[in-house]
Design a protein around this motif. Structure first.
Motif, PDB file in Angstrom:
ATOM      1  N   VAL A 200       0.854  -1.179   0.000  1.00 40.93           N
ATOM      2  CA  VAL A 200       0.000   0.000   0.000  1.00 40.93           C
ATOM      3  C   VAL A 200       0.893   1.233   0.000  1.00 40.93           C
ATOM      4  CG1 VAL A 200      -1.826   1.263   1.192  1.00 40.93           C
ATOM      5  CG2 VAL A 200      -1.785  -1.247   1.259  1.00 40.93           C
ATOM      6  N   LYS A 201       0.586   2.142  -0.913  1.00 41.55           N
ATOM      7  CA  LYS A 201       1.343   3.388  -0.994  1.00 41.55           C
ATOM      8  C   LYS A 201       0.397   4.574  -0.897  1.00 41.55           C
ATOM      9  CE  LYS A 201       5.236   1.670  -3.747  1.00 41.55           C
ATOM     10  NZ  LYS A 201       6.022   1.848  -5.002  1.00 41.55           N
ATOM     11  N   ILE A 202       0.788   5.557  -0.109  1.00 45.63           N
ATOM     12  CA  ILE A 202       0.068   6.832  -0.020  1.00 45.63           C
ATOM     13  C   ILE A 202       0.994   7.917  -0.539  1.00 45.63           C
ATOM     14  CG2 ILE A 202      -0.989   8.500   1.542  1.00 45.63           C
ATOM     15  CD1 ILE A 202      -1.808   6.191   3.329  1.00 45.63           C
ATOM     16  N   ASP A 203       0.537   8.591  -1.552  1.00 41.89           N
ATOM     17  CA  ASP A 203       1.384   9.600  -2.229  1.00 41.89           C
ATOM     18  C   ASP A 203       2.709   8.987  -2.656  1.00 41.89           C
ATOM     19  OD1 ASP A 203      -0.618  11.476  -1.794  1.00 41.89           O
ATOM     20  OD2 ASP A 203       0.258  12.154   0.110  1.00 41.89           O
ATOM     21  N   ASN A 204       2.613   7.759  -3.193  1.00 35.75           N
ATOM     22  CA  ASN A 204       3.768   7.013  -3.713  1.00 35.75           C
ATOM     23  C   ASN A 204       4.764   6.593  -2.639  1.00 35.75           C
ATOM     24  OD1 ASN A 204       2.962   6.993  -6.452  1.00 35.75           O
ATOM     25  ND2 ASN A 204       3.688   9.111  -6.685  1.00 35.75           N
ATOM     26  N   GLN A 205       4.394   6.719  -1.386  1.00 39.05           N
ATOM     27  CA  GLN A 205       5.255   6.282  -0.294  1.00 39.05           C
ATOM     28  C   GLN A 205       4.641   5.043   0.364  1.00 39.05           C
ATOM     29  OE1 GLN A 205       8.318   7.671   0.453  1.00 39.05           O
ATOM     30  NE2 GLN A 205       7.912   8.891  -1.404  1.00 39.05           N
ATOM     31  N   LYS A 206       5.427   3.991   0.495  1.00 42.72           N
ATOM     32  CA  LYS A 206       4.934   2.749   1.079  1.00 42.72           C
ATOM     33  C   LYS A 206       4.614   2.958   2.557  1.00 42.72           C
ATOM     34  CE  LYS A 206       6.159  -2.134   1.739  1.00 42.72           C
ATOM     35  NZ  LYS A 206       7.205  -3.181   1.509  1.00 42.72           N
ATOM     36  N   VAL A 207       3.470   2.424   2.992  1.00 42.91           N
ATOM     37  CA  VAL A 207       3.069   2.523   4.391  1.00 42.91           C
ATOM     38  C   VAL A 207       2.893   1.112   4.953  1.00 42.91           C
ATOM     39  CG1 VAL A 207       1.977   4.782   4.181  1.00 42.91           C
ATOM     40  CG2 VAL A 207       0.635   2.724   3.736  1.00 42.91           C
TER      41      VAL A 207
END
Length: 829
Positions: free
Chosen positions: A764-771
């Motif tokens: 899962v990525k939020i704003d292309n950052q993996k969380v």
């Protein structure tokens, strides 16, 4: 001279081509004749859809058509139990390249594709055995007969009882196809070859079906030692232009034995390495289901008796596929006679005969002793389709018959021309006898299978498709968003895979245990290998992103009727469904569940919204002593209550026993009960406030059942809770290849909740950052609030992508294995 040599080569090529065409064609045509005699499509109404072929495999084959260009991918399928890992199912059932042939046929003609694939695999079994037999053919008879004397053995192998009975489990026939090539690969080791055929054939068997590939690997070890310790001279494959070889009794030297053993170990390890991109993800997928769930115990496994085993050497012998623990080993009377003759011929050494007896005993004990049988089946005893490895026993009987023919070859070679022609006629007659024998055996076996299971007819399948396909087609045409469909009737638990929609139900050996467990706790039907959407309520449908429902009976007024297709079948819209992801307070990661399925639904919702909502409210009822006046039922239990409102009312009764049951509310039939599919939440109806309601449970047998739980669903509370969750729901911008992309407004201090089953393969990525992600209710994928604390409140892009666990390590192992092979090949060059 050049012209004569060319003519000889051309003649030799034509003879060999005809031999292989016959080896494939005779069994394939024989199978068609068997099907014709039992009135199968296209010669009659019967289809090959029966047993697990009807309930699982046909639907899995159909799922391949949805792998590319839609929501699914080779790694992820949204049609499997709310969505999840697909590669494990692919590796077990579908990895054979031949599987894709079925998708040349439309869904409503899937039975035609199954027929073609069945006949094709039967023919290929004969072809690979003929390749093995021809390569073992040492003498220059090839120039005179082309090895046609070996055709009866190829026909016997292709049409043996195992292939006929287990043809409804087509993925296991890949093991039958590759077994002769694996053994031929071992023979090449004894002839001084490096083992590339063994690597290729064993790798192909692992890839096409790792289950039977594992069995082939076990047998390969046994066969290797059988050959190492016997005095059998290495039987090397020959070229047609090679001079005739003559058998000797020379022993293989100990040094050569060690070299062969070392090469075999290297070949086996390299085969496993080359198969790792499928084997490793498949194994990890099994750890989420079958390897952790219920299995058949040794006490539950019916013991094989010697008498029952011997009966299986008779034409048409059949017991059962479910309840009888009997292997199917018949491969023809002629084959059996030749195998017995093996132990009589003087030209075959005593030590080889003793080793052959040892091999037969070892293979028999592998079926007779339960613990050994468990090892052959991957340390899990089968609950049906017993002795799935029995094709190996049949192969070895055929191997002994082949050795007998090879030992008789010198005598056949020395025949004068006139007697040789008589021998040719005798070979043709033997082929005819064998074909008739195996044809009658196959016809009898299909009759027995039909008597036990029944085969679906073309009309049966057409009646299902004509009412279901239009509904699904209209939904897909009118709505291209991401949603799930729940189906309250079925052709099988895998209808979602058949039609290519995102569903709730699934049935396979690669099931997800946590999903199946939660399904039952929420009042929907599930049982070991399968789960379904039966018994869902407006609340569970909404929480599981079910936007549409297909049903053949009345639903609560909450659902909006969309379309009807006849026979009471209709599609409905769920107006309050939640999307696949949304934000929520989520104050509890592990809500506790109990035996009350309605209370469990309350607890699940309460954990998400972070407060006590309790949409389901219990109804007090009174048990009545009612006299049974219905002759078809031996027991009746009645309960009465007063409807508190016009909200829908549900019932749930638990029992470990099955009996045919009908349930009535105020003498109106509302549903069946106490089968594995129907023991779930049952919608009783909606009644006027203060209306007296009597529920009658009419059973065919008095069983031990719990007191019912009767609840009403407070629609106002439910809609209020769901509307709050919808405020910050994902807006999906695209969904394809198992991935989801969209935007989501994230408030401070809330978690992202999904109805996606948790799996370590999700990124899962939020704003292309993996969380980081974690698991909610032991089942669902969520992004906890702690992982979002550094993300500013507001709208953000979000993506969900899936890669099956084990694929990357598997690819690295594959590349390493491939490099080792290339380096070794280059050094040899």
């Amino acid at each position: 001279m050049i012209e004569n040599s060319g003519n000889r080569d051309k003649k030799s090529f034509c003879i060999n081509l005809l031999y292989y065409i016959c080896a494939f064609g005779i069994p394939a045509v024989g199978m068609l004749v068997i099907l014709f005699s039992r009135h199968f499509y296209p010669f009659g109404e019967n289809t090959l859809l029966t047993g697990d072929m009807r309930a699982q495999y046909a639907e899995f084959y159909s799922s391949l058509r949805y792998v590319f260009g839609g929501n699914n991918s080779i790694f992820c399928s949204w049609a499997r139990s709310w969505g999840g890992n697909y590669i494990g199912l692919f590796a077990y059932y579908l990895a054979s390249p031949l599987s894709w042939i079925i998708n040349l046929f439309p869904v409503d003609k899937i039975y035609a594709g199954i027929l073609v694939l069945t006949v094709l695999k039967i023919g290929m079994s004969g072809l690979t055995f003929s390749i093995f037999a021809k390569s073992m053919y040492l003498h220059n008879n090839a120039s005179r007969t082309g090895g046609f004397i070996l055709l009866p053995l190829a026909v016997s192998y292709a049409l043996m009882s195992y292939n006929i009975v287990y043809s409804q489990a087509l993925m296991w026939l890949d093991g039958v196809i590759f077994l002769p090539l694996v053994v031929l690969g071992i023979e090449k080791l004894f002839s001084g070859r490096k083992g590339f055929l063994l690597i290729i054939s064993l790798t192909a068997s692992f890839v096409c079906n790792y289950y039977t590939g594992y069995m082939l690997a076990l047998f390969a070890v046994l066969y290797l030692f059988f050959r190492l310790i016997s005095t059998l001279q290495p039987i090397a494959p020959i070229h047609l232009d090679a001079p005739a070889a003559s058998p000797t009794s020379a022993q293989i030297s100990p040094v050569a034995n060690k070299r062969i053993l070392l090469r075999f170990i290297c070949c086996t390890l390299l085969s496993a390495g080359l198969s790792a991109p499928l084997l490793l993800p498949a194994f990890l997928d099994l750890l989420t289901g079958k390897l952790t769930g219920y299995s058949v115990s040794a006490a539950e496994s019916t013991g094989l008796t010697i008498l029952e085993f011997l009966k299986q050497f008779t034409n048409g012998a059949y017991a059962s596929l479910t309840y009888a623990n009997v292997p199917y080993v018949y491969c023809g009377y002629a084959t059996l006679c030749l195998a017995i003759l093996f132990f009589v011929l003087r030209s075959i050494s005593l030590s080889e005969k003793l080793c052959a007896i040892g091999m037969l005993i070892a293979l028999f004990l592998g079926m007779y002793i339960t613990k050994l049988n468990q090892i052959w089946h991957g340390f899990k005893l089968p609950n049906s389709y017993p002795f799935r490895d029995s094709f190996i026993f049949s192969f070895f009987i055929l191997y002994l018959a082949l050795r007998t023919l090879l030992s008789l070859m010198p005598a056949l070679s020395d025949m004068p021309p006139r007697r040789f022609r008589i021998g040719i006629y005798a070979c043709v007659f033997l082929l005819l006898i064998v074909s008739v024998d195996m044809g009658l055996n196959g016809r009898a076996l299909l009759f027995h299978v039909e008597d036990e299971y029944d085969y679906d007819t073309v009309t049966d399948f057409a009646n299902y498709t004509v009412t279901t396909e239009p509904l699904i087609s209209k939904i897909k045409t009118s709505d291209d968003s991401f949603y799930r469909i729940n189906q309250f009737y079925e052709y099988s638990k895998n209808d979602a895979m058949l039609w290519g929609y995102n569903g709730l139900a699934h049935y396979s050996s690669t099931y997800n245990k946590t999903v199946n467990d939660l399904t039952g706790k929420l009042g929907m039907s599930s049982d070991w290998l399968w789960n379904a959407g039966y018994g869902s309520t407006p609340l569970t449908d909404s929480l599981l992103s079910v936007k549409y429902v297909l049903a053949r009976y009345a639903l609560p007024e909450h659902y909006t009727l969309l379309s009807e297709s006849g026979y009471g079948t209709a599609s409905y819209l769920n107006p309050s469904t939640l999307p696949i992801a949304y934000t929520a307070p989520l104050l509890e990661l592990s809500p506790s569940f109990n035996e009350d399925v309605f209370e469990n639904q309350n607890r699940l919702l309460n954990a998400i919204v972070g407060e006590e909502i309790n949409c389901f409210e219990p109804i007090d009822f009174v048990s009545l002593d009612s006299k049974n006046t219905f002759s078809e039922f031996s027991c009746e239990r009645s309960y009465t209550f007063t409807a508190p409102s016009e909200n829908p009312i549900y019932l749930m009764i638990s029992s470990d026993e099955y009996t045919y049951t009908e349930i009535y509310a105020n003498d109106s039939f509302v549903g069946n009960y106490f089968s594995s599919e129907t023991t779930c939440c049952l919608y009783l109806g909606s009644f006027a406030p203060d209306e007296p309601v009597t529920v009658s449970v009419r059973m065919s047998a008095d069983i031990n059942a719990s007191e019912p739980a009767i609840y009403t669903l407070n629609m106002k509370k439910m809609n209020f809770a769901l509307s709050n969750l919808l405020k910050n729901a994902i807006q999906i911008t695209s969904h394809h290849n198992g991935s989801l992309y969209g935007t989501l407004t994230i408030p401070k201090g809330q978690s992202i909740v999904t109805s996606i089953p948790y799996d370590s393969g999700w990124t899962v990525k939020i704003d292309n950052q993996k969380v980081p992600v974690t698991v909610f209710a032991d089942t669902f994928l969520i992004i906890p609030s702690d992982a979002l604390k550094d993300i500013a409140p507001g709208e953000h892009s979000i993506s969900f992508t899936y890669l099956s666990p084990g694929v990357i390590p598997g690819l690295l192992i594959f590349l390493l294995s491939l490099c080792l092979i290339l380096v070794h090949s280059r050094r040899r060059h």
